[in-house]
Scaffold this motif. Sequence first.
Motif, PDB file in Angstrom:
ATOM      1  N   ALA A  13      -4.473   5.675   0.183  1.00 18.29           N
ATOM      2  CA  ALA A  13      -4.841   5.267  -1.181  1.00 18.29           C
ATOM      3  C   ALA A  13      -4.103   6.155  -2.182  1.00 18.29           C
ATOM      4  N   THR A  14      -3.566   5.538  -3.214  1.00 22.13           N
ATOM      5  CA  THR A  14      -2.822   6.293  -4.226  1.00 22.13           C
ATOM      6  C   THR A  14      -3.691   6.520  -5.466  1.00 22.13           C
ATOM      7  N   TYR A  15      -3.291   7.487  -6.257  1.00 24.56           N
ATOM      8  CA  TYR A  15      -3.988   7.781  -7.503  1.00 24.56           C
ATOM      9  C   TYR A  15      -2.996   8.258  -8.545  1.00 24.56           C
ATOM     10  N   THR A  16      -3.340   8.048  -9.783  1.00 22.51           N
ATOM     11  CA  THR A  16      -2.644   8.645 -10.917  1.00 22.51           C
ATOM     12  C   THR A  16      -3.726   9.201 -11.820  1.00 22.51           C
ATOM     13  N   LEU A  68      -5.202  19.445  -5.718  1.00 26.50           N
ATOM     14  CA  LEU A  68      -4.521  18.185  -5.403  1.00 26.50           C
ATOM     15  C   LEU A  68      -3.339  18.419  -4.468  1.00 26.50           C
ATOM     16  N   ARG A  69      -2.608  19.504  -4.682  1.00 30.78           N
ATOM     17  CA  ARG A  69      -1.470  19.811  -3.800  1.00 30.78           C
ATOM     18  C   ARG A  69      -1.938  20.131  -2.383  1.00 30.78           C
ATOM     19  N   GLU A  70      -3.065  20.804  -2.269  1.00 31.82           N
ATOM     20  CA  GLU A  70      -3.572  21.236  -0.956  1.00 31.82           C
ATOM     21  C   GLU A  70      -4.165  20.086  -0.151  1.00 31.82           C
ATOM     22  N   TYR A  71      -4.879  19.175  -0.808  1.00 32.30           N
ATOM     23  CA  TYR A  71      -5.662  18.171  -0.092  1.00 32.30           C
ATOM     24  C   TYR A  71      -5.140  16.749  -0.212  1.00 32.30           C
ATOM     25  N   THR A  72      -4.074  16.539  -0.971  1.00 32.26           N
ATOM     26  CA  THR A  72      -3.439  15.226  -1.061  1.00 32.26           C
ATOM     27  C   THR A  72      -1.934  15.420  -1.024  1.00 32.26           C
TER      28      THR A  72
END
Length: 90
Positions: A13-16, A68-72
């Motif tokens: 799943a993507t997010y912005t 966000l960098r660590e978990y996605t």
Amino acid sequence: MPFTVTGRFDDGATYTVQITGRADRPVVGSRRAAALVELHQGRSLPLSPTGPLQAVGGGDETSVLAVLREYTDVLEEGAGAPRRASLPER
């Protein structure tokens, strides 16, 4: 200064989102990304591959981005995003 981050969760799943720098609402645009940041508030994460460790705080854009960098899989960071140090190439 707010900035935009686009990424992907482990399930594809993507997010912005917009990282706001506001303690009361650090992430806008994805409930799932906001919940992830909220889950990790107060925990220490490295701000870059070489450190330093810092407690995640909603008003701290750098630590929110670190979550966000660590978990996605962060695909794109908009203008104004804090840059992280990179490991030297061997």
